[in-house]
Design an enzyme around this catalytic site. Sequence first.
Site, mmCIF file in Angstrom:
data_model
loop_
_atom_site.group_PDB
_atom_site.id
_atom_site.type_symbol
_atom_site.label_atom_id
_atom_site.label_comp_id
_atom_site.label_asym_id
_atom_site.label_seq_id
_atom_site.Cartn_x
_atom_site.Cartn_y
_atom_site.Cartn_z
ATOM 1 N N HIS A 1 1.679 32.874 20.750
ATOM 2 C CA HIS A 1 1.142 33.398 21.746
ATOM 3 C C HIS A 1 -0.397 33.575 21.514
ATOM 4 O O HIS A 1 -1.404 33.188 21.961
ATOM 5 C CB HIS A 1 1.595 34.521 22.489
ATOM 6 C CG HIS A 1 0.974 34.793 23.847
ATOM 7 N ND1 HIS A 1 1.523 35.955 24.652
ATOM 8 C CD2 HIS A 1 0.204 34.401 24.407
ATOM 9 C CE1 HIS A 1 1.037 35.878 25.750
ATOM 10 N NE2 HIS A 1 -0.028 35.067 25.772
ATOM 11 N N HIS B 1 11.619 36.357 18.215
ATOM 12 C CA HIS B 1 11.066 37.185 18.826
ATOM 13 C C HIS B 1 9.513 37.336 18.261
ATOM 14 O O HIS B 1 8.765 37.375 19.233
ATOM 15 C CB HIS B 1 11.630 38.478 18.841
ATOM 16 C CG HIS B 1 10.949 39.639 19.380
ATOM 17 N ND1 HIS B 1 11.622 40.162 20.759
ATOM 18 C CD2 HIS B 1 9.853 40.560 19.330
ATOM 19 C CE1 HIS B 1 10.618 41.116 21.225
ATOM 20 N NE2 HIS B 1 9.633 41.369 20.511
ATOM 21 N N GLU B 2 9.166 37.612 17.212
ATOM 22 C CA GLU B 2 7.795 37.816 16.478
ATOM 23 C C GLU B 2 7.227 36.541 16.548
ATOM 24 O O GLU B 2 5.891 36.653 16.870
ATOM 25 C CB GLU B 2 7.933 38.496 15.069
ATOM 26 C CG GLU B 2 8.764 39.870 15.181
ATOM 27 C CD GLU B 2 7.924 40.934 16.025
ATOM 28 O OE1 GLU B 2 6.763 40.630 16.443
ATOM 29 O OE2 GLU B 2 8.732 41.751 16.552
ATOM 30 N N HIS C 1 5.459 36.117 19.766
ATOM 31 C CA HIS C 1 4.061 37.072 19.861
ATOM 32 C C HIS C 1 2.980 36.182 19.152
ATOM 33 O O HIS C 1 1.792 35.922 19.401
ATOM 34 C CB HIS C 1 3.966 38.086 19.271
ATOM 35 C CG HIS C 1 4.954 39.206 20.220
ATOM 36 N ND1 HIS C 1 4.731 39.471 21.373
ATOM 37 C CD2 HIS C 1 6.017 40.051 19.831
ATOM 38 C CE1 HIS C 1 5.493 40.279 21.812
ATOM 39 N NE2 HIS C 1 6.259 40.687 20.915
#
Length: 611
Positions: free
Chosen positions: A391, A384-385, A388
């Site tokens: 991205h 999940h992290e 980010h």
Amino acid sequence: MNNQYNWNLEVLLNGKSLADNFTELKQLSEQEKALYDGGACFQTKAKFTEFLQLQEKIEVLENRYSNFLSNKHAENSLDKTINDALFQYEMFKSEHALVFVDFEKNLFKHEKVIRAYLQDPALKQYQRDFELVWRNKKHQIDPASQKLLAQISPAWNQADKIFNVLSTADLNLQPVVYKGKTYVINAVSDYQSLLENKDRGLREAAYKVWLEIYWPTRNTLSVSLVENYIQLETFAKLKKHPNYIAKTAFDDEIDVAFIDFVYEQVASFAPTFKAFQSLRKQIYKHVLKLDKAQPWDLSVPLFKASGDYTIEQAQTDALKILAPMGSEYLEVVKEAFRERWISWLPDKNKYTGAYSISNVKGLDHYFILMNFDKTRASLNTLVHELGHSVHSWYASKYQTQNLDPTIFYAEIASICNELLLCYHDIINYENRNPQQLIRSLMEQISHFFGATTRQLMFSQFEQDTLKLIQQNQKPDFKTLVEIYGKTAIKYQAANADAITKKLKQTKYQKSLAYITSIPHFYAGNFYVYKYAIGQVVGTLVGKKLSAGDSNMLAAYKRFLSSGSTLPPLETIKLLGIDLTQPEPWQEAHAELKRWIKLVQTAFKQLQHKKR
């Protein structure tokens, strides 16, 4: 803490001391003030260009400095050196803002000449920044009021400060007493740990004490929340917006009607939510051998893997799971592991959650904080992290301005990675390991409803509460609980008469009292409905990437690379998804129903196996 498992924050300081970085920041700030000179920097193109270049230099230094401070604070909230530096930095920012109190006024005054300057290809990258300011022209506050607001800003958000005390230091954290043993509670998460215990009696005891957490302060928390909303409504009107929600919609470059459209789309998931809850209780009843699954039973982990799950295993598994993203993406993930972007382990006084940093312009390390707990749940947190952080890497590589994604679509990259983990598990476990398939899909389905149904219930609660305030009413705790309780009718397909009866019961009111303690409500941005956007789009993208869709992979790279250079809904359209139409919502709903069918099939296999 082992350096191998700790982040390398020192790279943010560029080989200088913390004090030297702050001194440099203050020196550059003085240069900025002198160059600005009440708007003189807009008088010639040369001065304008010099001013922009200096602002960029300051932004990069400030991003490094502020990220170092905030991450060190998250690493140890009691570090006096860091806390003192944070206070000094906040005071510096407040004083600095006073000098630029007429900055927007000057941008409006010099709009025509600035537009001419921006025709230069070398300055075109700044166009969107200025357009976002100019679209606020009719919402500007006069300079005198702006200066007054800047001066009284330290007194703002008092409701937020009161809430922070009530929801932390003054929480009613009572110990759990069971079979003569006292379980000391230091944080709300300690109750969750007990609710995952194998001993059902202990779980029930913990649940009953948990219900009391917010009850003693329910009225104060309610007043705090309502006063917070009154302040947000007041500031929105001060800026000539109809109300707080309309202001947020304007800031997000969307029609306010889109929010109601999202409400209706997620409300259509209600029958599926109800069916899943029934299936979930059946599974818990069967696995835990219960006559009836109670609320205190539904947090027990199903089919936990035996033995400790290591950080090295998580790294290896993450690379396998994210393989559909392609080689470039995987190289960034490897760099994150190799260059120590991640603070892995729990520690005393460390922030207990997980995050990936923002304000990344000028950075080449996109740090992640997590609390690895030696279970496979941490793998979900990791991917999940990483979503980010990668991205941020793509946006930094392809954009010079407008790098940070807005909260409107920021969760897409992280949810997409969670979905790749889910599809990886489906491939590995379907028709092979019904227990692990149920575990993985139950987690993913719960996450889906958590981001859609639950967050939309929160958002609907906010909207309905704000409507009462707009009618000059001040809702009390009883009214707030009624508003929230009734959202279950729309979003969970709950029976209206049953909800009305339950709302009269103290026990039920206690179970809903947490609605006054949601920190997101104090963010100053009407945003929790946006979690549904991340979940729905992440689901659609993850599904196609998992299937090897090369067109989607190319579109996804364009999406990641765009930063915030486009309005939010236009950014999402880079993925070929138009959220103003019902089709994407329906497609995500169909995929959700497919997951539930897979769980039903696996559950039947499990039941057959045990006969």
